[in-house]
Design a protein around this motif. Structure first.
Motif: not given
Length: 550
Positions: A42, A44, A46, A57, A59-60, A63, A66, A68, A89
């Protein structure tokens, strides 16, 4: 040049001290964007992580989902701390609560499915390099619970190890189908030897891995104000670690996703490794020092100073890194125990602690005056076997003729009950066999702190350093001469330094005998060097008083 060396020395000490501690343990370092690790590499970001630490955290899936799980907040007497907060989430049937935790390792999570989620797993792998043996971990925290699962405990986990473990085929991402797998090194459960039931991944290979020390603790009480916790490591081996990891979780770390409580929070700051340099126990002559506390450093003992071997102690902690030594200050009646830990600092920031035990000054030895006679003392009580002391001592102190005193110190009945000193003034006289006869008595002598009243009579004979004595002790059980009595018959037969010659002998014709002179204390003096005064002149068995005038 000197300044440069000084700066280098300060820098070296600073590096050594920091190596003993966890990096950025007060979270005052840089906070930067987090790129949650996944097996799919990954990229991305977060949330944020404090330098050297990792928050869980997520990122799912690309995204989506995701979350925090932590953020920067005001610290414990500082500007920065980590607030861990468990959140929800996803949406609909995909909605789930996500655990919030902080670690020195790398966080990961996995699941699969689109409309129905399965194969959930996650945790931490790895840690940081570390080669010390701390005794404990301390930190400051605040804690609160949401309404979802208010009874969920918070977790504090720490462990040190050497070598490694590798688990094959561990899924390391959230995917709608089959997440990509990796060979995961030093997964938390593998290092700790924790149950792998219900977890994802294949076989575990031990690559010389040894768990050296660890603890798993739970916090159940909320804390609105900053609270300090200290947990000791449980050491399993004497090996030197190669790596360490610390995990602090707002929830029940190993309980699984279904146990995660929404809005459960934990704020953490000032995480320190502790190197104890204090005592855990202290004993003198086999008895614990009354009121001992590791944080109290001076004690007064109502006893005289013993040998060093009579002082025993145990050092606080399980690491085996602290050293203790005892110094006996006999001049000041003190024992000083110094505990030092060269590896690091204790909770108070010191690496050395000193404990002082103050003892009573020893009573000065009793000065027994007079001629000492050593021999056999026999004590006969009614209807009992005699008690015999083969190393008894009796003293005869002579005064001006014919005065003397017989002294039997520490008189005891059968070696068990010491009742006091028998001291009797006696009168000397010359006996027909050339010995010195001594007789005397004491009416109502107080013994055993006044609890025993006795009449004591003495008859003793000394000749050429041989002393025989009969001491009649009549215990007045009612304290009066008219009441019941207990007779105690004492005899002594011993040898010692001869007494001065008797000056009250029997006269006899002996004009050829040598002339001897004695002073009025019965001590023989040099006839060629007499000062003015009165002397006893003895020739054979004839004695007379003479006056010397020059």
């Amino acid at each position: 040049m000197k300044k440069i060396y000084t700066l280098l020395t300060v820098a070296a000490v600073s590096l050594a001290t920091s190596a003993q501690q966890l990096p950025n343990a007060d979270f005052e370092g840089t906070w930067s964007a987090c790129t949650p690790w996944t097996s799919t590499n990954n990229t991305k970001t977060q949330g944020e992580n404090p330098q050297n630490w990792c928050i869980s955290h997520v990122i799912g899936m690309g995204g989506m989902g995701a979350a925090t799980l932590g953020s920067k907040t005001n610290g414990y007497n500082s500007s920065s701390a980590v607030l861990l907060k468990q959140v929800s989430t996803g949406f609909g049937s995909l909605k789930a609560n996500v655990p919030a935790y902080l670690t020195l390792g790398t966080t990961w999570s996995t699941s699969k499915g689109t409309f129905s989620i399965s194969n959930k797993d996650g945790g931490t792998f790895g840690g940081i390099e570390f080669t010390y043996r701390p005794d404990a971990l301390s930190f400051a925290y605040k804690r609160s619970r949401g309404t979802d699962k208010p009874n969920e405990p918070s977790s504090v986990i720490a462990y040190m190890w050497k070598g490694s473990w590798t688990q094959a085929s561990v899924p390391g991402a959230i995917s709608s189908s089959s997440p990509k797998t990796v060979d995961m090194v030093d997964r938390d459960r593998c290092v700790l030897g924790y149950s792998m039931d219900g977890t994802q991944g294949g076989n575990v290979t031990n690559n010389g891995g040894v768990l050296i020390a660890s603890f798993i603790k739970y916090i159940n009480e909320n804390a609105a104000d900053w609270t300090t916790a200290v947990y000791d490591f449980d050491y399993k081996t004497t090996d030197t670690p190669e790596k360490i990891n610390v995990i602090i979780s707002a929830g029940d770390y190993f309980a699984g996703s279904d146990a995660v409580g929404l809005d459960n929070e934990m704020t953490v700051d000032d995480i320190k490794l502790v190197y104890y340099s204090r005592l855990n126990s202290l004993s003198v002559n086999g008895s614990s020092v009354e009121g001992f506390d590791p944080n109290v450093y001076e004690y007064n003992i109502d006893a005289t100073m013993p040998e060093e071997s009579a002082i025993s102690y145990a050092v606080k902690g399980n690491s085996g890194t602290a050293n203790a030594s005892v110094a006996m200050d006999t001049e000041n009646n003190k024992a000083v125990i110094t505990v030092t830990n060269a590896q690091g600092q204790d909770l108070d920031g010191n690496s050395t602690h000193t404990y002082t035990i103050n003892f009573k000054a020893a009573e000065p030895p009793v000065q027994h005056t007079g001629n000492e006679f050593t021999g056999v003392l026999s004590i006969q009580l009614p209807e009992s076997e005699p008690y015999v002391d083969n190393e008894a001592k009796v003293y005869i102190e002579v005064g001006e003729w014919p005065a003397a005193t017989l002294k039997l110190y520490n008189f005891n009945l059968g070696g068990e009950l010491e009742i006091g000193d028998i001291i009797v003034d006696v009168t000397r006289e010359g006996a027909e066999d050339g010995s010195t006869k001594m007789t005397g008595s004491v009416h109502h002598m107080e013994l055993y702190f006044g609890a025993i009243i006795a009449n004591v009579n003495v008859e003793a004979y000394e000749k050429d350093g041989n002393l025989t004595a009969t001491i009649s002790v009549v215990w007045l059980t009612e304290g009066t001469d008219d009441g019941e009595t207990v007779p105690i018959n004492v005899t002594f037969n011993g040898t010692g330094e001869p007494l001065p010659a008797s000056i009250n002998g029997i006269n006899a014709d002996n004009s050829d005998a040598p002339v001897e002179y004695y002073n009025l204390n019965g001590m023989r003096v040099n006839a060629d060097n007499l000062d003015n005064g009165i002397y006893i002149r003895r020739q054979g068995t004839e004695t007379t008083k003479v006056i010397i005038r020059k």
